[in-house]
Design a protein around this motif. Structure first.
Motif, short mmCIF file in Angstrom:
data_model
loop_
_atom_site.label_atom_id
_atom_site.label_comp_id
_atom_site.label_asym_id
_atom_site.label_seq_id
_atom_site.Cartn_x
_atom_site.Cartn_y
_atom_site.Cartn_z
N ASN A 63 0.84 -1.19 0.00
CA ASN A 63 0.00 0.00 0.00
C ASN A 63 0.88 1.25 0.00
OD1 ASN A 63 0.95 0.22 2.66
ND2 ASN A 63 -0.87 -0.74 3.51
N SER A 64 0.29 2.40 0.21
CA SER A 64 1.05 3.65 0.17
C SER A 64 2.00 3.80 1.37
CB SER A 64 0.12 4.86 0.09
OG SER A 64 -0.76 4.86 1.19
N TYR A 65 1.89 2.93 2.36
CA TYR A 65 2.82 2.91 3.49
C TYR A 65 3.97 1.93 3.27
CZ TYR A 65 -1.09 5.24 5.76
OH TYR A 65 -2.11 6.10 6.06
N ASN A 66 4.00 1.32 2.07
CA ASN A 66 4.99 0.29 1.72
C ASN A 66 4.92 -0.92 2.64
OD1 ASN A 66 6.13 1.29 -0.64
ND2 ASN A 66 7.46 2.67 0.51
N THR A 67 3.71 -1.26 3.06
CA THR A 67 3.48 -2.50 3.79
C THR A 67 2.44 -3.32 3.03
OG1 THR A 67 1.78 -1.47 5.19
CG2 THR A 67 4.04 -1.48 6.04
N LEU A 68 2.40 -4.60 3.30
CA LEU A 68 1.51 -5.51 2.58
C LEU A 68 0.08 -4.99 2.60
CD1 LEU A 68 1.17 -8.22 1.13
CD2 LEU A 68 0.89 -9.29 3.37
N HIS A 69 -0.51 -4.89 1.43
CA HIS A 69 -1.87 -4.37 1.27
C HIS A 69 -2.88 -5.37 1.83
CE1 HIS A 69 -5.52 -2.90 -0.63
NE2 HIS A 69 -4.85 -1.80 -0.93
N GLY A 70 -3.84 -4.88 2.58
CA GLY A 70 -4.86 -5.75 3.17
C GLY A 70 -5.66 -6.52 2.13
N GLY A 71 -5.84 -5.94 0.95
CA GLY A 71 -6.54 -6.64 -0.12
C GLY A 71 -5.77 -7.86 -0.61
N VAL A 72 -4.46 -7.78 -0.58
CA VAL A 72 -3.62 -8.93 -0.96
C VAL A 72 -3.81 -10.04 0.06
CG1 VAL A 72 -1.25 -9.75 -1.29
CG2 VAL A 72 -1.94 -7.52 -2.20
N GLU A 91 -13.22 -31.91 -6.15
CA GLU A 91 -13.41 -30.88 -7.19
C GLU A 91 -14.88 -30.52 -7.32
OE1 GLU A 91 -11.67 -28.81 -9.30
OE2 GLU A 91 -10.05 -29.35 -7.95
N LYS A 92 -15.38 -29.78 -6.37
CA LYS A 92 -16.74 -29.26 -6.43
C LYS A 92 -16.66 -27.76 -6.60
CE LYS A 92 -18.50 -32.86 -3.45
NZ LYS A 92 -19.12 -33.20 -2.20
N ASP A 93 -17.75 -27.14 -6.99
CA ASP A 93 -17.79 -25.69 -7.07
C ASP A 93 -18.00 -25.11 -5.67
OD1 ASP A 93 -17.45 -25.58 -9.81
OD2 ASP A 93 -19.60 -25.68 -10.22
N PHE A 94 -17.17 -24.16 -5.31
CA PHE A 94 -17.25 -23.50 -4.02
C PHE A 94 -17.27 -22.00 -4.22
CE2 PHE A 94 -15.19 -27.49 -2.89
CZ PHE A 94 -15.85 -27.84 -1.72
N PHE A 95 -17.72 -21.29 -3.21
CA PHE A 95 -17.54 -19.84 -3.16
C PHE A 95 -17.27 -19.49 -1.71
CE2 PHE A 95 -21.92 -20.19 -1.96
CZ PHE A 95 -22.14 -19.14 -1.09
N LEU A 96 -16.59 -18.39 -1.52
CA LEU A 96 -16.27 -17.95 -0.17
C LEU A 96 -17.38 -17.04 0.31
CD1 LEU A 96 -14.12 -18.00 2.04
CD2 LEU A 96 -13.13 -15.97 1.00
N GLY A 97 -18.19 -17.52 1.22
CA GLY A 97 -19.31 -16.75 1.72
C GLY A 97 -18.90 -15.74 2.79
N GLU A 98 -17.94 -16.12 3.61
CA GLU A 98 -17.50 -15.23 4.68
C GLU A 98 -16.15 -15.73 5.19
OE1 GLU A 98 -18.80 -14.32 9.29
OE2 GLU A 98 -20.35 -14.82 7.84
N HIS A 99 -15.28 -14.79 5.49
CA HIS A 99 -14.05 -15.17 6.19
C HIS A 99 -13.61 -14.00 7.07
CE1 HIS A 99 -11.53 -13.08 3.08
NE2 HIS A 99 -10.69 -12.97 4.08
N SER A 100 -12.83 -14.33 8.06
CA SER A 100 -12.37 -13.33 9.01
C SER A 100 -10.84 -13.32 9.01
CB SER A 100 -12.89 -13.67 10.40
OG SER A 100 -12.35 -12.79 11.35
N THR A 101 -10.25 -12.14 9.02
CA THR A 101 -8.80 -12.02 9.03
C THR A 101 -8.39 -11.08 10.15
OG1 THR A 101 -8.73 -12.30 6.63
CG2 THR A 101 -6.78 -11.36 7.66
N ALA A 102 -7.41 -11.49 10.94
CA ALA A 102 -6.86 -10.63 11.99
C ALA A 102 -5.55 -10.04 11.46
CB ALA A 102 -6.60 -11.44 13.25
N TYR A 103 -5.49 -8.73 11.36
CA TYR A 103 -4.30 -8.03 10.90
C TYR A 103 -3.48 -7.65 12.13
CZ TYR A 103 -6.80 -7.79 6.49
OH TYR A 103 -7.46 -8.11 5.34
N LEU A 104 -2.44 -8.44 12.42
CA LEU A 104 -1.69 -8.26 13.66
C LEU A 104 -0.51 -7.32 13.51
CD1 LEU A 104 -1.71 -11.97 14.86
CD2 LEU A 104 -3.26 -10.12 15.50
N ALA A 105 0.17 -7.37 12.37
CA ALA A 105 1.35 -6.53 12.18
C ALA A 105 1.56 -6.33 10.68
CB ALA A 105 2.58 -7.17 12.79
N ALA A 106 2.17 -5.21 10.34
CA ALA A 106 2.43 -4.89 8.94
C ALA A 106 3.73 -5.54 8.48
CB ALA A 106 2.52 -3.39 8.75
N VAL A 107 3.72 -6.05 7.24
CA VAL A 107 4.92 -6.62 6.63
C VAL A 107 5.38 -5.65 5.56
CG1 VAL A 107 5.87 -8.54 5.32
CG2 VAL A 107 4.12 -8.96 7.05
#
Length: 119
Positions: A63-72, A91-107
């Motif tokens: 991102n603009s802070y030169n740390t790993l972008h949250g979208g990545v 091999e079935k069709d799947f979709f991601l309905g919901e997920h949770s991510t904890a952003y602990l530190a910037a890389v």
């Protein structure tokens, strides 16, 4: 093909944050961003329903802070999460309905983001 009307606004934004040199003509290709992000991903180990991987962080995924972008982070989580699901369910069709991510530190650039995904 004519560019959508918002293209000039997006280009102006990228120039303002000094990312205009990173915009590739190829960026309009289907799956461009997914392919680019996943090309930085290294699978370290696979177990039943679990994948350990490392993501190499370079200028294309910060991102603009030169740390790993949250979208990545979210994109990698979605792709690898689906891979875990397919590993256990086949091999079935799947979709991601919901997920949770904890952003602990910037890389930062040239850093490594190490993750474990489990289904």
């Amino acid at each position: 093909m004519a560019s959508p009307p918002y293209t000039a606004l997006v280009e102006t934004f990228f120039r303002r944050i000094r990312r205009h040199q990173d915009i590739s003509e190829d960026s309009e290709r289907k799956n461009f961003y997914s392919d680019m992000i996943l090309s930085h991903l290294k699978v370290d180990r696979i177990e039943s329903g679990r994948i350990y991987c490392t993501l190499k962080v370079d200028a294309s995924c910060v991102n603009s802070y030169n740390t790993l972008h949250g979208g990545v982070v979210a994109s990698v989580a979605a792709e690898v999460g689906l891979a875990c699901a397919k590993m256990t369910a086949g091999e079935k069709d799947f979709f991601l309905g919901e997920h949770s991510t904890a952003y602990l530190a910037a890389v930062g650039i040239n850093g490594l983001a190490i993750s474990t995904f489990q289904v």
